[in-house]
Design a protein around this motif. Structure first.
Motif, mmCIF file in Angstrom:
data_model
loop_
_atom_site.group_PDB
_atom_site.id
_atom_site.type_symbol
_atom_site.label_atom_id
_atom_site.label_comp_id
_atom_site.label_asym_id
_atom_site.label_seq_id
_atom_site.Cartn_x
_atom_site.Cartn_y
_atom_site.Cartn_z
ATOM 1 N N UNK A 2 0.866 -1.182 0.000
ATOM 2 C CA UNK A 2 0.000 0.000 0.000
ATOM 3 C C UNK A 2 0.905 1.235 0.000
ATOM 4 N N UNK A 3 0.556 2.172 -0.847
ATOM 5 C CA UNK A 3 1.334 3.403 -0.968
ATOM 6 C C UNK A 3 0.470 4.591 -0.594
ATOM 7 N N UNK A 22 4.713 6.852 1.541
ATOM 8 C CA UNK A 22 4.953 5.845 2.567
ATOM 9 C C UNK A 22 4.429 4.502 2.074
ATOM 10 N N UNK A 23 5.280 3.503 2.154
ATOM 11 C CA UNK A 23 4.901 2.159 1.731
ATOM 12 C C UNK A 23 4.651 1.293 2.954
ATOM 13 N N UNK A 24 3.653 0.477 2.855
ATOM 14 C CA UNK A 24 3.347 -0.440 3.951
ATOM 15 C C UNK A 24 2.829 -1.751 3.379
ATOM 16 N N UNK A 25 2.744 -2.721 4.238
ATOM 17 C CA UNK A 25 2.206 -4.012 3.839
ATOM 18 C C UNK A 25 3.256 -4.994 3.363
ATOM 19 N N UNK A 26 4.341 -4.454 2.904
ATOM 20 C CA UNK A 26 5.408 -5.306 2.368
ATOM 21 C C UNK A 26 6.622 -4.424 2.157
ATOM 22 N N UNK A 27 7.779 -4.974 2.336
ATOM 23 C CA UNK A 27 8.966 -4.159 2.140
ATOM 24 C C UNK A 27 9.123 -3.758 0.679
ATOM 25 N N UNK A 113 3.260 -1.714 -10.635
ATOM 26 C CA UNK A 113 2.136 -2.543 -10.196
ATOM 27 C C UNK A 113 1.300 -1.871 -9.120
ATOM 28 N N UNK A 114 1.981 -1.232 -8.181
ATOM 29 C CA UNK A 114 1.295 -0.654 -7.033
ATOM 30 C C UNK A 114 1.252 0.873 -7.169
ATOM 31 N N UNK A 115 0.097 1.439 -6.833
ATOM 32 C CA UNK A 115 -0.113 2.872 -6.980
ATOM 33 C C UNK A 115 -0.730 3.455 -5.719
#
Length: 125
Positions: A2-3, A22-27, A113-115
């Motif tokens: 999650x960003x 900030x990124x979370x949920x996975x490194x 992939x992640x936004x």
């Protein structure tokens, strides 16, 4: 992953802003990270990107010399320092991530992939 992008706001021409992601949920220490933006009535465009280890950065020609992308893998954070802002920089800014790939594709939005949800930047003249 999650960003969460933040730091947007309203500034005058020539002003500065620092966007954070900030990124979370996975490194994301093994992820390339990018910033993209979309202005009203325009397509999403690449702004800046940084490779997973910070060794490579890439900028759109329109922001070179004014914007700086950086990352802190220990904090799972990516930053975009924006200086000398112009009205044409006004847009919603999105951070994105992907598992590390060829640096030649850092500018390609389809490779991410992640936004995040985006943060609004307004620049008044």
């Amino acid at each position: 992953v999650q960003l969460q992008a933040s730091g947007g706001g309203s500034v005058q021409t020539g002003g500065s802003l620092r966007l954070s992601c900030a990124a979370s949920g996975r490194t994301v220490s093994s992820h390339d990270m990018g910033w993209f933006r979309r202005a009203p009535g325009k397509e999403r465009e690449f702004v800046a990107a940084i490779s997973w280890n910070g060794a490579t950065t890439n900028y759109a020609d329109s922001v070179k010399g004014r914007f700086t992308i950086s990352r802190d893998n220990a904090k799972s954070m990516v930053y975009l320092q924006m200086n000398s802002l112009k009205p044409e920089d006004a847009a919603v800014y999105y951070c994105a991530s992907r598992t590390k790939q060829s640096i030649s594709t850092l500018i390609m939005s389809d490779s991410y992939i992640y936004w995040g949800q985006g943060t609004q930047v307004t620049v008044s003249s």
